[in-house]
Design an enzyme around this catalytic site. Sequence first.
Site, PDB file in Angstrom:
ATOM      1  N   LYS A  87      27.173  45.323  49.820  1.00 25.38           N
ATOM      2  CA  LYS A  87      26.369  44.653  48.801  1.00 25.38           C
ATOM      3  C   LYS A  87      27.093  44.797  47.469  1.00 25.38           C
ATOM      4  O   LYS A  87      27.536  45.885  47.123  1.00 25.38           O
ATOM      5  CB  LYS A  87      24.975  45.275  48.716  1.00 25.38           C
ATOM      6  CG  LYS A  87      24.023  44.556  47.735  1.00 25.38           C
ATOM      7  CD  LYS A  87      22.651  45.201  47.770  1.00 25.38           C
ATOM      8  CE  LYS A  87      21.706  44.540  46.771  1.00 25.38           C
ATOM      9  NZ  LYS A  87      21.474  43.116  47.076  1.00 25.38           N
ATOM     10  N   PRO A 107      29.384  50.104  50.116  1.00 25.55           N
ATOM     11  CA  PRO A 107      28.242  49.319  50.593  1.00 25.55           C
ATOM     12  C   PRO A 107      28.601  47.847  50.837  1.00 25.55           C
ATOM     13  O   PRO A 107      29.513  47.305  50.216  1.00 25.55           O
ATOM     14  CB  PRO A 107      27.242  49.434  49.438  1.00 25.55           C
ATOM     15  CG  PRO A 107      28.102  49.630  48.222  1.00 25.55           C
ATOM     16  CD  PRO A 107      29.258  50.450  48.679  1.00 25.55           C
ATOM     17  N   HIS A 134      41.586  32.747  36.657  1.00 25.29           N
ATOM     18  CA  HIS A 134      42.217  33.539  37.719  1.00 25.29           C
ATOM     19  C   HIS A 134      41.207  33.983  38.779  1.00 25.29           C
ATOM     20  O   HIS A 134      40.096  34.413  38.448  1.00 25.29           O
ATOM     21  CB  HIS A 134      42.878  34.784  37.122  1.00 25.29           C
ATOM     22  CG  HIS A 134      43.954  35.354  37.974  1.00 25.29           C
ATOM     23  ND1 HIS A 134      43.690  36.060  39.122  1.00 25.29           N
ATOM     24  CD2 HIS A 134      45.311  35.312  37.862  1.00 25.29           C
ATOM     25  CE1 HIS A 134      44.831  36.440  39.672  1.00 25.29           C
ATOM     26  NE2 HIS A 134      45.827  35.997  38.921  1.00 25.29           N
ATOM     27  N   GLY A 166      31.014  44.077  40.992  1.00 23.67           N
ATOM     28  CA  GLY A 166      31.736  43.420  42.073  1.00 23.67           C
ATOM     29  C   GLY A 166      32.416  44.402  43.005  1.00 23.67           C
ATOM     30  O   GLY A 166      31.978  45.547  43.166  1.00 23.67           O
TER      31      GLY A 166
END
Length: 509
Positions: free
Chosen positions: A166, A164, A81, A171
């Site tokens: 980043k 952020p 997925h 994740g």
Amino acid sequence: MPLIECVPNISEGRNQEVIDAVITAIKNASDADVLDVRSDADHNRTVITLVGEPQSCFNAAYACIKSASELIDMDNHNGEHPRIGATDVVPFVPITGITLEECSTLAVDLAKKVSSELGIPIYLYEAAATRPDRENLANIRKGQYEGLKEAIETDPERKPDFGPSKLPKAGATVIGAREFLIAYNIYLNATDVSLAKQIALNIRHQNGGFRYVKAMGFDTKPFVQVSMNLTNYKGTPMHLVVETVRNEAKRFGLVITETEVYGMIPNDALLDAAEYHLQLNGLWQRNQIIEKKLEQIQSEIKELVQLKLNAFLKELASDSAAPGGGSVAALDGSLGAALGAMVCRLTIGKKDYENVQDLMEKSLIIFDKLYVDLAQAIDRDSNAFNGVMAAFKMPKSTDEEKAVRSAKIQEEYIVAAQVPLETAKTCRIVIDQLLKIGAKGNQNTLSDIAVGLQNAYSGLLGAVMNVEINLPSIKDTKFVEKTKKELKSLIDPIKEKVDTQIIEIRKLL
């Protein structure tokens, strides 16, 4: 009371310990109901369905994101997925008493809290999206976690709405608000995933298919899967989708082996399909379904004892006079009896308490009955008060109506006195049984006996006062005098005994 659904999707479908830890975090942080937890090892994903008041779901969602971020490393994640984070997506869905716009505001508030406190980049989607291209979840997930790692730092178009630019090991997370969605999978008797992908391409809206269908083909074992999100089951009914997939499969010489609803589904979506295939005529009405009729009847009966604690407290704190002190007195007594039952269970069969086994076993039977009886009295007391109020609202235009109304008021006042009188009597039985146990039970439960005594006495005194407040309105002097004597016999000799027992227990603590 506003209710919403919240459906966090976490990127873990194989490690049950991690899944259980996330669910535990949710339950510890919120009183939202966890309706469903559904994991898929091929997708390596778990879908959690929650229902509750907005703040409860907000707290649950935050706890889910926080826990998943601590337990799931996206650098080591793989699955069929698409995903970009440990908690991949969190939608809020309005159920009742709340609008989609208000759910969007909730989503934004959660996004701000998660990004600022956990340092996780947040993208807003669907009704909460800050720009049109982010309404579609697929656009945000483009490139998945691996592709987003670089893009979030280098491509201004992939800059998150909050947090952020980043990616941490957890994740990013997508948060939003949407209407109800059905996750629906169809399995075909094939191992060639390209066939499932072709059928998915033919039926999805993005490629000219059904307006409210998002679809992909997946290589699941032992057969391939057409995986779909039905974003509006009324606009694109399930039966229309499955029959179209069936016809598409025939073109490739395939058949449907089975279908799967992933997560929760509205009852009406299944009824739509049943009505279509059964070809029910225009005389058919859904209230012919016996369960639906019973649900309708039950929904009209509001039982306080069935409410969750927070809901009961809100009802108690409202500007309605019922529930009131009488219901609370019954609750106090029920708590005292329940604590007595707990002490018995923690003493029975334990070493060093062999000499009180018979007492504890007999007491347990009594307490188990008493706490149920008193719990039921919570509603009886509220209903008795409502009966008085209903009598006062009866018509009084004529002498006959006035006479009927006056008689009914007297009848209801007597009931309103009798109900708490029974509560007082039952609380007294609880107290007497707790005094029999005294400090003889498991020594680790001494404080529980003391608290049980205090609760039961509070219930007794509270019930007595709820009788007394009704007596001046009752014209039946024989009933009034008899009741006053009963109240005196219930309360006069017991306060000193309760106080003495509690003092003795406290010395042993």
